[in-house]
Design an enzyme around this catalytic site. Structure first.
Site, PDB file in Angstrom:
ATOM      1  N   GLY A  77       4.413  -1.486   3.684  1.00  0.00           N
ATOM      2  CA  GLY A  77       3.158  -2.384   3.692  1.00  0.00           C
ATOM      3  C   GLY A  77       3.101  -3.072   2.406  1.00  0.00           C
ATOM      4  CB  THR A  78       3.344  -2.179  -1.074  1.00  0.00           C
ATOM      5  OG1 THR A  78       2.445  -1.162  -1.186  1.00  0.00           O
ATOM      6  CG2 THR A  78       3.155  -2.557  -2.639  1.00  0.00           C
ATOM      7  CG  ASN A 162      -7.330   0.444   2.704  1.00  0.00           C
ATOM      8  OD1 ASN A 162      -7.729  -0.951   2.669  1.00  0.00           O
ATOM      9  ND2 ASN A 162      -7.256   0.794   1.565  1.00  0.00           N
ATOM     10  CD  GLN A 190      -5.312   1.886   7.155  1.00  0.00           C
ATOM     11  OE1 GLN A 190      -5.577   2.469   8.186  1.00  0.00           O
ATOM     12  NE2 GLN A 190      -4.782   2.555   6.031  1.00  0.00           N
ATOM     13  CB  ALA A 211       6.794   2.898   9.721  1.00  0.00           C
ATOM     14  CG  HIS A 212       3.200   5.579   5.341  1.00  0.00           C
ATOM     15  ND1 HIS A 212       2.189   6.161   5.022  1.00  0.00           N
ATOM     16  CD2 HIS A 212       3.503   4.585   4.570  1.00  0.00           C
ATOM     17  CE1 HIS A 212       1.518   5.613   3.710  1.00  0.00           C
ATOM     18  NE2 HIS A 212       2.408   4.452   3.627  1.00  0.00           N
ATOM     19  CB  THR A 248      22.768  -2.240   2.852  1.00  0.00           C
ATOM     20  OG1 THR A 248      23.682  -3.140   2.355  1.00  0.00           O
ATOM     21  CG2 THR A 248      23.111  -1.520   4.020  1.00  0.00           C
ATOM     22  CB  CYS A 336      -4.105   3.157  -4.661  1.00  0.00           C
ATOM     23  SG  CYS A 336      -3.409   2.771  -2.772  1.00  0.00           S
TER      24      CYS A 336
HETATM   25  C1  LIG Z   1      -1.227   1.695   3.289  1.00  0.00           C
HETATM   26  C2  LIG Z   1      -1.829   0.134   3.019  1.00  0.00           C
HETATM   27  C3  LIG Z   1      -0.962  -0.442   2.429  1.00  0.00           C
HETATM   28  C4  LIG Z   1       0.478  -0.256   1.820  1.00  0.00           C
HETATM   29  O1  LIG Z   1       1.509   0.364   2.683  1.00  0.00           O
HETATM   30  P1  LIG Z   1       2.553   1.275   2.154  1.00  0.00           P
HETATM   31  O2  LIG Z   1       3.422   1.163   3.320  1.00  0.00           O
HETATM   32  O3  LIG Z   1       1.881   2.423   1.742  1.00  0.00           O
HETATM   33  O4  LIG Z   1       3.268   0.485   0.894  1.00  0.00           O
HETATM   34  C5  LIG Z   1      -1.300  -1.887   2.421  1.00  0.00           C
HETATM   35  N1  LIG Z   1      -2.347  -2.455   2.972  1.00  0.00           N
HETATM   36  C6  LIG Z   1      -3.192  -1.298   3.835  1.00  0.00           C
HETATM   37  C7  LIG Z   1      -4.659  -2.027   4.357  1.00  0.00           C
HETATM   38  C8  LIG Z   1      -3.015  -0.304   3.745  1.00  0.00           C
HETATM   39  O5  LIG Z   1      -3.740   0.516   4.306  1.00  0.00           O
END
Ligand SMILES: *Cc1c(COP(=O)(O)O)cnc(C)c1O
Length: 390
Positions: A77-78, A162, A190, A211-212, A248, A336
């Site tokens: 996500g970051t 979040n 989210q 994905a996580h 890759t 964070c």
């Molecule tokens: C967790 C989160 C991110 C960051 O995603 P990562 O995969 O952990 O880098 C960005 N935005 C929101 C709203 C999130 O909850």
């Protein structure tokens, strides 16, 4: 020596991360060892990897109503947020001279810090939209900030918050951005797998996922980028991902993300209805049992798995430690920010003092959550809060 039965753990921090589903792990496994080719290679092992890559891209695209070519795989996500902000804003400025970025003060730090970096290092101007005490953006304020849109390089608004669970009016905001041709990105990390997302009808140019947060592995995500949207890649090198993200491809992680998303989509309607009921029991119970407790974010529109509060007088750190001892894993709201003891930028933007914000407590529910879990939290929390406040 007799062994103790394993202590019960009630994991209520699914907004921070989720466990990888066993079926997802099983789907990934062969791609570490047996199907190890580089998808850019022309030989058999490479072609087998390439087939998996294409299939994962189709699966993710399908879940969003997108075309496969509109999905860029990233490291999470970051990265999706960073590459969307930089990629869209820099390309737009090069094309039209527009140099203003509009976003909100309740974004995840991945968006906020990317926007501030574009301001501080790349010479963009930054407009932060106001939010109300529930953390919501008013569409009228977006329209006012946009004006005729001529100087706007990018608008970015978080889909689902979040920390406080608030759902922003993304469809409406996207519609007014489109009217003035301002590129529009939403951080939907989210929301993916929890809310219906269909880019065929949702007027967004770019959308981030990771994905996580939906029972896939860490370190992989995607950026939806509407076809035809000008975009400057942040990470350059080979021509992977249509020249939009070099490197890759991590086939095992992509396969895992696709499997996790397919599963989340298959059960989304029933699972989110189930969680929304538990969420409402939890919110109602906390507000009823704990004097002075305040729900942060709106009760509706809200993420179906999200309950967040201020508990005046009860410092979050103390509450979280006591909950952990009771077998309950919760959060102050921002993984964070924890440890840094910085007051939440989201709660500050919503008008809460640093002192009140330091009492923030978030429960985020998920697949493992049962009605008994919620009852147990409601049974233990009042006594814990009383002790921490005392
Ligand atoms: C967790 C989160 C991110 C960051 O995603 P990562 O995969 O952990 O880098 C960005 N935005 C929101 C709203 C999130 O909850």
């Amino acid at each position: 020596m007799t062994s103790q039965p394993a202590a019960r753990l009630i994991y209520l921090d699914h907004a921070a991360t989720t466990p990888v589903d066993p079926a997802v792990l099983a789907a990934m496994a062969p791609y570490f060892t047996e199907i190890y080719g580089n998808p850019s290679s022309l030989h058999g092992p490479g072609r087998r990897a390439s087939v998996a890559l294409q299939q994962a891209r189709r699966t993710v695209a399908e879940a969003l109503g997108a075309r496969p070519g509109e999905i860029i795989f990233t490291s999470g996500g970051t990265e999706s947020d960073n590459s969307a902000l930089r990629g869209l804003a820099l390309a737009r400025r090069a094309q039209t001279g527009a140099d203003r970025i509009i976003t909100t003060p309740v974004e995840h730090k991945a968006v906020l810090n990317a926007a501030e970096t574009l301001r501080d290092r790349d010479g963009f101007r930054l407009t932060l939209l106001p939010v109300d005490s529930a953390g919501l953006v008013d569409v009228a304020n977006v329209a006012a900030a946009l004006g005729d849109g001529a100087d706007v390089a990018l608008v970015s608004v978080i889909y689902a918050n979040n920390e406080v669970g608030a759902l922003q009016p993304i469809a409406e905001i996207g519609a007014i951005c489109r009217r003035v041709l301002a590129p529009f990105h939403t951080d939907a990390v989210q929301a993916v797998g929890k809310l219906p997302l269909d880019v065929a009808t949702l007027p967004v140019d770019a959308l981030s996922g990771g994905a996580h947060k939906f029972y896939g592995p860490k370190g992989v995500g995607f950026l939806y980028l509407r076809s035809g949207t000008p975009f400057w890649p942040t990470q350059v090198g080979g021509s992977h991902e249509g020249g939009r993200r070099a490197g890759t491809e991590n086939i095992p992680l992509l396969v895992g993300m696709a499997a996790a998303l397919a599963q989340a989509e298959a059960e989304r309607a029933s699972e989110m209805a189930r969680l929304a009921v538990l969420r409402d029991v939890l919110i109602g119970g906390v507000l009823e049992r704990i004097d002075g407790a305040v729900l942060t974010g709106p009760w509706t529109p809200r993420l179906p798995n999200h309950a967040s509060f201020l508990l005046p007088g009860a410092d979050a750190e103390g509450t979280l430690i006591a909950l952990d001892l009771a077998g309950i894993a919760a959060s102050s709201g921002s993984a964070c920010a924890s440890g840094s003891r910085q007051p939440s930028h989201v709660l500050a933007a919503m008008g809460f003092s640093a002192e009140l914000a330091s009492t923030a407590l978030r429960f985020s529910l998920g697949r493992s959550t049962t009605p008994d879990d919620v009852d147990y939290v409601l049974a233990r929390l009042p006594e814990i809060v009383a002790r921490v406040s005392g």
